[in-house]
Design an enzyme around this catalytic site. Structure first.
Site, PDB file in Angstrom:
ATOM      1  CB  SER A 139      40.652  39.432  42.863  1.00 13.72           C
ATOM      2  OG  SER A 139      41.021  38.995  41.571  1.00 13.72           O
ATOM      3  CE1 TYR A 152      35.874  37.889  41.683  1.00 12.57           C
ATOM      4  CE2 TYR A 152      37.661  38.768  40.349  1.00 12.57           C
ATOM      5  CZ  TYR A 152      37.227  37.982  41.398  1.00 12.57           C
ATOM      6  OH  TYR A 152      38.146  37.290  42.158  1.00 12.57           O
TER       7      TYR A 152
END
Length: 312
Positions: A139, A152
């Site tokens: 990401s 995350y």
């Protein structure tokens, strides 16, 4: 890519489903994997009629036996494995004060240790085929640590580092590794994310950011780009102009980037006096309902319906 066998984790919905569909359209046999068997059956039905066979196996990628089961299933269904896409993930949104160590461990198990174990199990099969490819979906959060997403981004940073190291080590064995760093995409993931602190307020900013054109990317375009990068054996793919700009800014001016993130963190909701934990997006949305929010998230809500994010 035609004739190759692929395994895609987290492929019952969202980006994983679209990557699996794109692989099938290019002639790859595809094994879908996710926790929910009913969602997997629905996803397989959506892909029926594509150019190559699609099958599925329901399992939790964090289970220590899952890698062997998945590699064995690929051998049984397709005679081997050529492409591994590590896509399974969990998004936890909220301030640090509303998170616990368990949230961080959950993120690391799902997005770092599970892909690691699967790579270790799959490498012999990929080596045997002579042209193996691994795609690790990290990401932009794996390069730039956005606030209110710390479990995350911590796991995604680790995953990005692992992926780059794997490319260096496995190249001599004929296995290419592609690290994908997507920015915000319209996958409908806001409905499946978990929200802590003041869930409705956290949901509101996250859902809007993930659905705004210009800030977010069409998920089908993203899936095509990911599969194209795997076919070309590219080392890295950064998706969305905003993500590319953020990576470059962080590279040349890390202190400035941190100051910008600090300002952004101050604009986000505080945990409140009685923070709630891990509220599913579909539940958090009920307290954030407004006409303005509905209009701003319309594209992402539509994506949730199209890409199997809605509950059965």
């Amino acid at each position: 890519m035609a004739g190759r066998a692929a395994l895609v984790t987290g492929s019952s919905r969202g980006l994983g489903l679209l990557i699996a569909r794109e692989l099938a359209r290019r002639g790859c046999s595809v094994l879908l994997c996710a926790r929910d068997e009913e969602e997997l059956a629905s996803a397989a039905e959506m892909l029926r009629g594509e150019a190559a066979p699609v099958t599925y196996l329901a399992c939790d990628v964090t289970d220590k036996h899952a890698p062997q089961r998945l590699v064995a299933a690929a051998h049984e269904a397709f005679g081997g494995l050529d492409i591994l896409v590590n896509n399974a993930g969990v998004i936890q949104v909220g301030p640090l004060s509303a998170m616990t160590e368990a949230d961080f461990r959950d993120a690391m198990e799902t997005m770092y240790f599970a892909p690691l174990r699967l790579v270790l199990a799959a490498v012999p099969a990929l080596r045997e085929r002579g042209d193996g490819r691994i795609v690790n979906i990290s990401s932009i959060g794996g390069r730039v640590a956005a606030p209110h997403l710390l479990p995350y981004v911590g796991a995604k940073f680790a995953a990005a580092g692992l992926s780059e190291g794997l490319r260096a080590e496995l190249a001599a064995e004929g296995i290419s590794v592609t690290t994908v760093l997507p920015g915000l995409m319209r996958t409908g993931s806001h409905t499946a994310a978990r929200f802590s602190g003041r869930p409705s307020k956290e949901y509101a900013w996250f859902a809007v950011a993930a659905g705004l054109p210009g800030l977010s990317m069409d998920a089908e375009r993203a899936a095509r780009a990911v599969v194209r990068a795997a076919a070309q054996r590219r080392p890295e793919l950064v998706l969305t102009p905003v993500a590319k700009a953020a990576v470059r800014l962080h590279g040349v001016a890390p202190a400035t980037t941190t100051r910008v993130l600090t300002l952004g963190a101050r604009l986000l909701p505080a945990a409140g006096e009685a923070p709630r934990r891990n509220v599913p997006g579909r539940v958090a949305a009920r307290g954030a309902h407004s006409t303005a929010l509905h209009r701003l998230t319309r594209l992402n809500d539509r994506a949730a319906r199209r890409f199997n994010q809605q509950p059965s």
